[in-house]
Design an enzyme around this catalytic site. Structure first.
Site, PDB file in Angstrom:
ATOM      1  N   ALA A  66      41.351  30.491  43.144  1.00  0.00           N
ATOM      2  CA  ALA A  66      40.482  30.063  44.236  1.00  0.00           C
ATOM      3  C   ALA A  66      41.017  28.767  44.834  1.00  0.00           C
ATOM      4  CB  ALA A  66      39.059  29.858  43.724  1.00  0.00           C
ATOM      5  N   GLY A 111      40.763  33.871  40.405  1.00  0.00           N
ATOM      6  CA  GLY A 111      40.364  34.878  41.373  1.00  0.00           C
ATOM      7  C   GLY A 111      41.463  35.876  41.676  1.00  0.00           C
ATOM      8  N   GLU A 114      41.289  38.392  38.946  1.00  0.00           N
ATOM      9  CA  GLU A 114      40.084  39.193  39.197  1.00  0.00           C
ATOM     10  C   GLU A 114      40.305  40.177  40.344  1.00  0.00           C
ATOM     11  OE1 GLU A 114      36.424  36.301  37.968  1.00  0.00           O
ATOM     12  OE2 GLU A 114      37.796  35.538  39.491  1.00  0.00           O
ATOM     13  N   GLU A 134      39.672  29.268  34.283  1.00  0.00           N
ATOM     14  CA  GLU A 134      38.524  28.548  34.838  1.00  0.00           C
ATOM     15  C   GLU A 134      37.932  27.507  33.887  1.00  0.00           C
ATOM     16  OE1 GLU A 134      38.660  32.429  37.158  1.00  0.00           O
ATOM     17  OE2 GLU A 134      39.015  31.787  35.097  1.00  0.00           O
TER      18      GLU A 134
END
Length: 260
Positions: A66, A111, A114, A134
């Site tokens: 991210a 992300g 993911e 994270e």
């Protein structure tokens, strides 16, 4: 379709979607997510598109995570809404009804990992690396990483990756079942294209319903999943593709599927 953070090309029934922020290692900001949502919606309704290949621009990253500049200033409610919105977008990719192949050409962190897990299949270059780091930022995965990773590789390995925040290389990702193939970087796109064409040669409705059976069956008991499978099998039996496929087999010729 015009995008500022994505590159889009359609060729031979395959849609090529490239996250195009190489100067930021293709990090996912709000604009990227909005454009991914719009792009996959368009692709889903485009009858010319039979498969999708998703990758990242440049040689370093698929998607490195991210955008921390946006993440650092979010309030608790903004964080929750960002997570829910991202989950919806990735769920739409997972349930597109057409195969989406992630061509992972470098870092797939946070992300990015993911996003890759939401794809139907993952092909990794030898220099790819995967991770959910994270916890090193004092947060947890927010785009369903805690859910999809455990389903793909098992609870124990998912717990290790998520709680340690440490990255793994492509070979380890293959060993634990996170990726389907590992290939030299120069062969990444051709391998993804070859796999896409193999899938595209099959009945498109059958492929769609098979993916639906797997995706939804994973959330059911064995008995419920088998009932779903039988129902979708019966639905296949009503299609022109089923009649063409069985007839072509008996006549010893290639099937000419129409998606009907």
């Amino acid at each position: 379709m015009g995008y500022t953070t994505l590159l889009f090309e359609k060729r031979g029934g395959i849609a090529y979607i490239t996250v195009n922020r190489p100067e930021k290692l293709n990090a996912l900001n709000r604009k990227v997510m909005e454009e991914l949502k719009a792009c996959f919606e368009d692709v889903g309704h485009d009858d010319e598109v039979k498969a999708v290949i998703l990758t990242g621009a440049g040689e370093k990253a698929f998607v490195a995570g991210a955008d921390i500049n946006e993440l650092a200033v979010q309030t608790p409610m903004e964080g929750k809404e960002t997570s829910l919105a991202g989950q919806r977008i990735l769920r739409s990719i997972e349930n597109l009804g057409k195969p989406v192949i992630a061509a992972v050409n470098g870092y797939a962190f946070g992300g990015g990992c993911e996003l890759g897990m939401a794809c139907t299949l993952r092909i990794a270059s030898e220099n790819a690396r995967f991770g959910q780091p994270e916890v090193k930022l004092g947060i947890i995965p927010g785009y369903a990483g805690t859910q999809r990773l455990a389903r793909l590789v098992g609870k124990g390995r998912a717990m290790e990756m998520i709680s340690s925040g440490e990255a793994i290389n492509a070979r380890e990702a293959y060993r634990i079942g996170l990726v389907n193939q590992v290939v030299p970087a120069k062969d990444l796109m051709s391998t993804a294209e070859s796999l896409a064409r193999k899938i595209m040669a099959n009945g498109p409705l059958a492929v769609k319903l098979a993916m639906e059976a797997v995706n939804h069956g994973m959330e059911m008991t064995q008995e419920e999943g088998e009932f779903l499978e039988a129902t979708l099998f019966g639905l296949c039996c009503t299609t022109a593709d089923m009649k063409e496929g069985t007839r072509a087999f008996l006549e010893k010729r290639p099937a000419q599927f129409t998606g009907k």
